[in-house]
Design a protein around this motif. Structure first.
Motif, mmCIF file in Angstrom:
data_model
loop_
_atom_site.group_PDB
_atom_site.id
_atom_site.type_symbol
_atom_site.label_atom_id
_atom_site.label_comp_id
_atom_site.label_asym_id
_atom_site.label_seq_id
_atom_site.Cartn_x
_atom_site.Cartn_y
_atom_site.Cartn_z
ATOM 1 N N ILE A 63 -6.083 11.981 7.690
ATOM 2 C CA ILE A 63 -5.493 10.740 8.194
ATOM 3 C C ILE A 63 -5.011 9.850 7.042
ATOM 4 N N HIS A 64 -5.529 10.127 5.835
ATOM 5 C CA HIS A 64 -5.138 9.349 4.653
ATOM 6 C C HIS A 64 -4.071 10.043 3.813
ATOM 7 N N VAL A 65 -4.067 11.376 3.795
ATOM 8 C CA VAL A 65 -3.248 12.081 2.806
ATOM 9 C C VAL A 65 -2.198 13.035 3.386
ATOM 10 N N ASP A 66 -2.117 13.165 4.691
ATOM 11 C CA ASP A 66 -1.154 14.098 5.301
ATOM 12 C C ASP A 66 -0.206 13.335 6.229
ATOM 13 N N PRO A 67 0.876 12.778 5.660
ATOM 14 C CA PRO A 67 1.796 11.977 6.468
ATOM 15 C C PRO A 67 2.382 12.734 7.670
ATOM 16 N N VAL A 110 0.860 -1.175 0.000
ATOM 17 C CA VAL A 110 0.000 0.000 0.000
ATOM 18 C C VAL A 110 0.901 1.231 0.000
ATOM 19 N N THR A 111 0.868 1.999 -1.083
ATOM 20 C CA THR A 111 1.733 3.177 -1.204
ATOM 21 C C THR A 111 0.945 4.459 -0.961
ATOM 22 N N GLN A 112 1.649 5.492 -0.553
ATOM 23 C CA GLN A 112 1.001 6.788 -0.379
ATOM 24 C C GLN A 112 0.472 7.298 -1.713
ATOM 25 N N GLU A 113 1.192 7.014 -2.785
ATOM 26 C CA GLU A 113 0.747 7.441 -4.118
ATOM 27 C C GLU A 113 -0.607 6.820 -4.475
ATOM 28 N N ALA A 114 -0.782 5.535 -4.169
ATOM 29 C CA ALA A 114 -2.055 4.870 -4.470
ATOM 30 C C ALA A 114 -3.182 5.438 -3.607
ATOM 31 N N VAL A 115 -2.895 5.684 -2.325
ATOM 32 C CA VAL A 115 -3.907 6.254 -1.429
ATOM 33 C C VAL A 115 -4.262 7.672 -1.880
ATOM 34 N N ASP A 116 -3.257 8.453 -2.269
ATOM 35 C CA ASP A 116 -3.519 9.812 -2.765
ATOM 36 C C ASP A 116 -4.359 9.785 -4.045
ATOM 37 N N ALA A 117 -4.075 8.826 -4.926
ATOM 38 C CA ALA A 117 -4.859 8.707 -6.169
ATOM 39 C C ALA A 117 -6.307 8.336 -5.851
ATOM 40 N N PHE A 118 -6.503 7.460 -4.871
ATOM 41 C CA PHE A 118 -7.855 7.108 -4.450
ATOM 42 C C PHE A 118 -8.567 8.334 -3.891
ATOM 43 N N LEU A 152 -5.244 -0.041 8.018
ATOM 44 C CA LEU A 152 -4.260 -0.505 7.038
ATOM 45 C C LEU A 152 -3.258 0.626 6.811
ATOM 46 N N PRO A 153 -2.124 0.591 7.535
ATOM 47 C CA PRO A 153 -1.144 1.676 7.399
ATOM 48 C C PRO A 153 -0.508 1.720 6.014
ATOM 49 N N VAL A 154 -0.306 2.926 5.524
ATOM 50 C CA VAL A 154 0.444 3.105 4.288
ATOM 51 C C VAL A 154 1.849 2.553 4.514
ATOM 52 N N GLY A 155 2.368 1.846 3.520
ATOM 53 C CA GLY A 155 3.674 1.211 3.622
ATOM 54 C C GLY A 155 3.595 -0.254 4.015
ATOM 55 N N SER A 156 2.433 -0.712 4.439
ATOM 56 C CA SER A 156 2.270 -2.118 4.788
ATOM 57 C C SER A 156 1.829 -2.904 3.547
ATOM 58 N N THR A 216 -0.060 7.738 7.957
ATOM 59 C CA THR A 216 -1.307 7.670 7.213
ATOM 60 C C THR A 216 -1.796 6.231 7.107
ATOM 61 N N ILE A 217 -3.109 6.121 6.962
ATOM 62 C CA ILE A 217 -3.743 4.814 6.762
ATOM 63 C C ILE A 217 -4.593 4.884 5.500
ATOM 64 N N ALA A 218 -4.763 3.732 4.878
ATOM 65 C CA ALA A 218 -5.587 3.656 3.668
ATOM 66 C C ALA A 218 -7.056 3.843 4.034
ATOM 67 N N HIS A 219 -7.813 4.425 3.122
ATOM 68 C CA HIS A 219 -9.266 4.508 3.265
ATOM 69 C C HIS A 219 -9.811 3.075 3.350
ATOM 70 N N GLY A 220 -10.848 2.889 4.144
ATOM 71 C CA GLY A 220 -11.495 1.577 4.156
ATOM 72 C C GLY A 220 -11.997 1.189 2.780
ATOM 73 N N LEU A 221 -12.554 2.152 2.065
ATOM 74 C CA LEU A 221 -13.082 1.846 0.733
ATOM 75 C C LEU A 221 -11.971 1.588 -0.287
ATOM 76 N N TYR A 222 -10.775 2.124 -0.045
ATOM 77 C CA TYR A 222 -9.622 1.749 -0.881
ATOM 78 C C TYR A 222 -9.381 0.252 -0.719
ATOM 79 N N THR A 223 -9.352 -0.204 0.540
ATOM 80 C CA THR A 223 -9.119 -1.620 0.815
ATOM 81 C C THR A 223 -10.198 -2.462 0.145
ATOM 82 N N LEU A 224 -11.457 -2.113 0.374
ATOM 83 C CA LEU A 224 -12.563 -2.850 -0.233
ATOM 84 C C LEU A 224 -12.439 -2.854 -1.751
ATOM 85 N N GLY A 225 -11.998 -1.733 -2.318
ATOM 86 C CA GLY A 225 -11.853 -1.610 -3.767
ATOM 87 C C GLY A 225 -10.793 -2.513 -4.367
#
Length: 153
Positions: free
Chosen positions: A46-50, A28-36, A102-106, A61-70
């Motif tokens: 909490i998702h986009v400001d490290p 899970v990358t910050q770039e992917a979370v930012d794109a979501f 789901l922490p970014v970087g995991s 930062t942590i991934a959006h729940g809906l990012y994970t579901l997606g």
């Protein structure tokens, strides 16, 4: 990973209760979370400001729940396919829970179990319980009951 091929509606129904597979790990990358966030308009910090997020109990930062579901379709397509049908559609979800962040970087992966299959006019509606886990985590980051329909070939 090689996808399991399920041949037709009868074989699909015969697999109720069986695991359909476990996906490969995905970082899970910050770039992917930012794109979501950009796509959905959900820019909650909490998702986009490290920088700000490092002062939270999550330490970043942590991934959006809906990012994970997606990620469910991507992981599902890699795990299994149903041949001998005309087409399939996503019908929805019966239950979705996010028991852990789901922490970014995991890394995350998904296990899929076919939990239900029932006839509908012209096809079969089936439920796959999707369990997303974080590498090294002690509980799932998402558990969802995905509903799909496939129609005869």
């Amino acid at each position: 990973m090689t996808a399991t091929v399920i041949h037709g509606l009868d074989e699909l129904k015969s697999k109720v209760g069986q695991e359909l597979g476990v996906s490969d790990w995905l970082e899970v990358t910050q770039e992917a979370v930012d794109a979501f966030a950009e796509t959905t308009g959900d820019h909650q910090w909490i998702h986009v400001d490290p920088e700000r997020a490092k002062d939270t109990p999550f330490g970043g930062t942590i991934a959006h729940g809906l990012y994970t579901l997606g990620l469910g379709p991507q992981f599902s397509y890699a795990m299994f396919e149903i041949s001998g049908v005309a087409f399939g559609i996503n019908y929805g979800y019966d239950k979705v829970r996010f028991p852990a962040p789901l922490p970014v970087g995991s890394k995350v992966r998904m296990g899929a179990t076919l939990t239900k299959a029932e006839d509908v006019p012209g096809g079969v509606q089936f439920t796959v319980t999707q369990t997303f886990e974080r590498e090294g985590g002690d509980k799932p980051v998402c558990v969802a009951e995905s509903l799909s329909r496939v129609y005869g070939g």
